[in-house]
Structures are given as C-alpha cells and as structure tokens.
Motif scaffolding. Structure first.
Motif, PDB file in Angstrom:
ATOM      1  N   UNK A  64       0.825  -1.202   0.000  1.00  0.00           N
ATOM      2  CA  UNK A  64       0.000   0.000   0.000  1.00  0.00           C
ATOM      3  C   UNK A  64       0.858   1.250   0.000  1.00  0.00           C
ATOM      4  N   UNK A  65       0.199   2.349   0.239  1.00  0.00           N
ATOM      5  CA  UNK A  65       0.901   3.636   0.287  1.00  0.00           C
ATOM      6  C   UNK A  65       1.275   4.019   1.715  1.00  0.00           C
ATOM      7  N   UNK A  66       0.879   3.191   2.669  1.00  0.00           N
ATOM      8  CA  UNK A  66       1.262   3.393   4.076  1.00  0.00           C
ATOM      9  C   UNK A  66       1.847   2.089   4.608  1.00  0.00           C
ATOM     10  N   UNK A  67       2.609   2.183   5.664  1.00  0.00           N
ATOM     11  CA  UNK A  67       3.129   0.974   6.303  1.00  0.00           C
ATOM     12  C   UNK A  67       1.961   0.165   6.849  1.00  0.00           C
ATOM     13  N   UNK A  85      -2.754   0.061   4.575  1.00  0.00           N
ATOM     14  CA  UNK A  85      -3.654  -0.186   3.450  1.00  0.00           C
ATOM     15  C   UNK A  85      -3.098  -1.184   2.432  1.00  0.00           C
ATOM     16  N   UNK A  86      -2.104  -2.025   2.830  1.00  0.00           N
ATOM     17  CA  UNK A  86      -1.680  -3.124   1.961  1.00  0.00           C
ATOM     18  C   UNK A  86      -2.849  -4.097   1.839  1.00  0.00           C
ATOM     19  N   UNK A  87      -2.870  -4.845   0.745  1.00  0.00           N
ATOM     20  CA  UNK A  87      -3.973  -5.774   0.510  1.00  0.00           C
ATOM     21  C   UNK A  87      -3.426  -7.200   0.525  1.00  0.00           C
ATOM     22  N   UNK A  88      -4.010  -8.045   1.381  1.00  0.00           N
ATOM     23  CA  UNK A  88      -3.656  -9.468   1.413  1.00  0.00           C
ATOM     24  C   UNK A  88      -4.288 -10.135   0.201  1.00  0.00           C
ATOM     25  N   UNK A  89      -3.480 -10.851  -0.573  1.00  0.00           N
ATOM     26  CA  UNK A  89      -3.945 -11.469  -1.812  1.00  0.00           C
ATOM     27  C   UNK A  89      -4.167 -12.968  -1.653  1.00  0.00           C
ATOM     28  N   UNK A  90      -4.117 -13.463  -0.443  1.00  0.00           N
ATOM     29  CA  UNK A  90      -4.325 -14.899  -0.226  1.00  0.00           C
ATOM     30  C   UNK A  90      -3.027 -15.661  -0.316  1.00  0.00           C
TER      31      UNK A  90
END
Length: 182
Positions: A64-67, A85-90
């Motif tokens: 994401x754009x933040x830690x 705001x990172x996204x877990x992709x499985x």
C-alpha cells in the motif's frame, strides 16, 4: 566429752577412690555409633528432538501507500490486518509448527532466540520486519508436558511489517526457537 578420732586404716582411702571411680563408670553412658542408609537417584531422559512441521508463512500482498502490519495468531493460525492499506492477496498462510519428542510426561518449554528478524527479498537487499513472535500450543501455553508418547506440538505466530510501496518479490528469513526440558 572428748573428741574421738577415727583412725583411717591404710588402703581404705584408695579403696574409696576406686569405689567412686567404679560407680562413675557404671552410670556413665557409653558412646555408641548407629548406622542409617540413604538412597541416591539419577534420571536419564531420552534426548529431546525437535522437528519443524511447517513454516511461518504470511502469504501474498500488494503493498500500500502506508506501512501495514499483519499478524498470524499462534493459537488459531488466523491472520489479521492490524493497520495500513496493503492488501492481502491470499496464498498459503500458516503459523509455524514444531513437534518435540522426548521422555513421556516431562515438561518441555519453547523459547524464542530473538523477537525481531528482517526477511530479505530474493535477488535484492530490500527487507521487511517480522517481530512479536508469539509462541504456544493449541491452548496458548508455551510450557507444556509431553504426552504419553513423549510428544508435544508448539506453534509460532508473528507480526509482518510491510513498508509503504514495498518492492515486489519473495522475501525470506530464518528465526530460531529452542525447546528444552525443565
């Protein structure tokens, strides 16, 4: 009235002393020694062996754009996003698992060697931090008694920190745990 003096006959004095010494010896307690036995014990335990069943795997992410921080629970194996705001992709996510084998019914405790490591991107120098290693079994206990077959399984969870705009790639690292008899 006259005073009467008794004459002591020779040998009477030494007889009186001898009688006194004999009576003292008769009433004196003789010193005696007594013997008692004690036991000695030693326990030889089966050597404790540890086998890794699975690794601590956080799966795949889009930075994401933040830690961002994610935690894998040692007891349940569930992963949760703590912030960012990172996204877990499985992909495969799992807590680490170790089985200790030793002498049945002995207490064996798991300890971590460090609380924070950096995992490094394959082919690069970028890192992500894994910390707050959480150790336990299915009940969340770090210290447990080996079962009747001499085994106990321990789980390790932890927290992954993904920096803002983290470089894509596979990141790897190693952490150590110690399981010892108590």
């Amino acid at each position: 009235m006259g005073t009467r003096k008794q004459a002591i006959q020779p040998g009477t004095k030494s007889a009186a002393i001898a009688l006194c010494v004999c009576s003292c010896l008769l009433f004196a307690q003789s010193a005696t020694a007594q013997t008692s036995s004690g036991q000695t014990n030693a326990a030889v335990r089966q050597p404790l062996t540890v086998v890794k069943n699975s690794d601590l795997d956080f799966g795949a992410f889009v930075a994401g754009t933040t830690t961002s921080e994610f935690r894998i629970d040692a007891v349940t194996g569930a992963m949760a996003q703590l912030n960012g705001n990172a996204i877990a992709m499985g992909g495969t996510t799992s807590r680490a698992s170790f089985t200790a084998t030793g002498t049945p019914f002995q207490q064996a405790n798991i300890r971590r060697s460090q609380n924070s490591i950096n995992i490094v991107r394959d082919g690069g120098s970028e890192t992500m931090r894994v910390n707050d290693f959480w150790l336990g079994n299915r009940a969340g206990l770090r210290d447990q008694i080996l079962d009747a077959s001499g085994q106990a399984t321990y789980f390790v969870g932890g927290k992954l920190r993904i920096l803002a705009n983290q470089a894509p790639g596979t990141y790897r690292g190693t952490f150590n745990v110690t399981i010892e008899y108590q």
